[in-house]
Write a protein that holds these residues in place. Sequence first.
Motif, PDB file in Angstrom:
ATOM      1  N   UNK A  13      -3.203 -10.323 -11.697  1.00  0.00           N
ATOM      2  CA  UNK A  13      -1.869  -9.855 -11.354  1.00  0.00           C
ATOM      3  C   UNK A  13      -1.715  -9.794  -9.838  1.00  0.00           C
ATOM      4  N   UNK A  14      -0.577 -10.259  -9.332  1.00  0.00           N
ATOM      5  CA  UNK A  14      -0.260 -10.163  -7.911  1.00  0.00           C
ATOM      6  C   UNK A  14       0.273  -8.759  -7.649  1.00  0.00           C
ATOM      7  N   UNK A  15      -0.304  -8.070  -6.676  1.00  0.00           N
ATOM      8  CA  UNK A  15       0.124  -6.702  -6.369  1.00  0.00           C
ATOM      9  C   UNK A  15       0.763  -6.670  -4.996  1.00  0.00           C
ATOM     10  N   UNK A  16       1.998  -6.154  -4.956  1.00  0.00           N
ATOM     11  CA  UNK A  16       2.771  -6.031  -3.721  1.00  0.00           C
ATOM     12  C   UNK A  16       2.895  -4.549  -3.390  1.00  0.00           C
ATOM     13  N   UNK A  17       2.454  -4.161  -2.209  1.00  0.00           N
ATOM     14  CA  UNK A  17       2.615  -2.788  -1.740  1.00  0.00           C
ATOM     15  C   UNK A  17       3.898  -2.684  -0.928  1.00  0.00           C
ATOM     16  N   UNK A  18       4.540  -1.526  -0.997  1.00  0.00           N
ATOM     17  CA  UNK A  18       5.800  -1.315  -0.281  1.00  0.00           C
ATOM     18  C   UNK A  18       5.766   0.031   0.423  1.00  0.00           C
ATOM     19  N   UNK A  19       6.170   0.037   1.700  1.00  0.00           N
ATOM     20  CA  UNK A  19       6.305   1.295   2.431  1.00  0.00           C
ATOM     21  C   UNK A  19       7.183   1.099   3.658  1.00  0.00           C
ATOM     22  N   UNK A  20       7.983   2.089   3.951  1.00  0.00           N
ATOM     23  CA  UNK A  20       8.799   2.077   5.161  1.00  0.00           C
ATOM     24  C   UNK A  20       7.945   2.423   6.379  1.00  0.00           C
ATOM     25  N   UNK A  21       6.826   3.081   6.139  1.00  0.00           N
ATOM     26  CA  UNK A  21       5.952   3.537   7.209  1.00  0.00           C
ATOM     27  C   UNK A  21       4.897   2.462   7.495  1.00  0.00           C
TER      28      UNK A  21
END
Length: 147
Positions: A95-103
Amino acid sequence: MATAKSTKEALSRIEAAKRAFPPTDRGATLGFDIIIIEERLKHPAQQLASGIYKSHDQHSQTAGDDSAQQFDMTSGSSLIRYLTKGDSANSMRLTLIVGVSANKTDHTKLKHAGADCVWGKPPPKMNSTLRNDLLELLIKKRRYIDK
């Protein structure tokens, strides 16, 4: 496509997808081809109330049980570590895992935890360019083409 509002709900959806589309039947290792995870999850007290426990909390657990309650599930990076702990280099359906954060300081944490790529906020617009970029990353991760 599925969404989850809590770590507990996300883990439940992933387990259901793994049962519905098992890797043995050419399903992805985590039931989804792509999973997008926000670094800043609910406040720890809200996680505890929803049934996800921090690793230092005391609770009964049978020997050998690798359930989510052994992990601090209050951040996206900890969830990524939990999800990828059993990834096999031999699997063709990772599975491709994408992390997301504004910081921006979270981006390194997400990458070290195992995110394949990291998006800032707002996330990129879903268009043909992004779709093709994600597909290329997924294909590379699954080793169908050279890295």
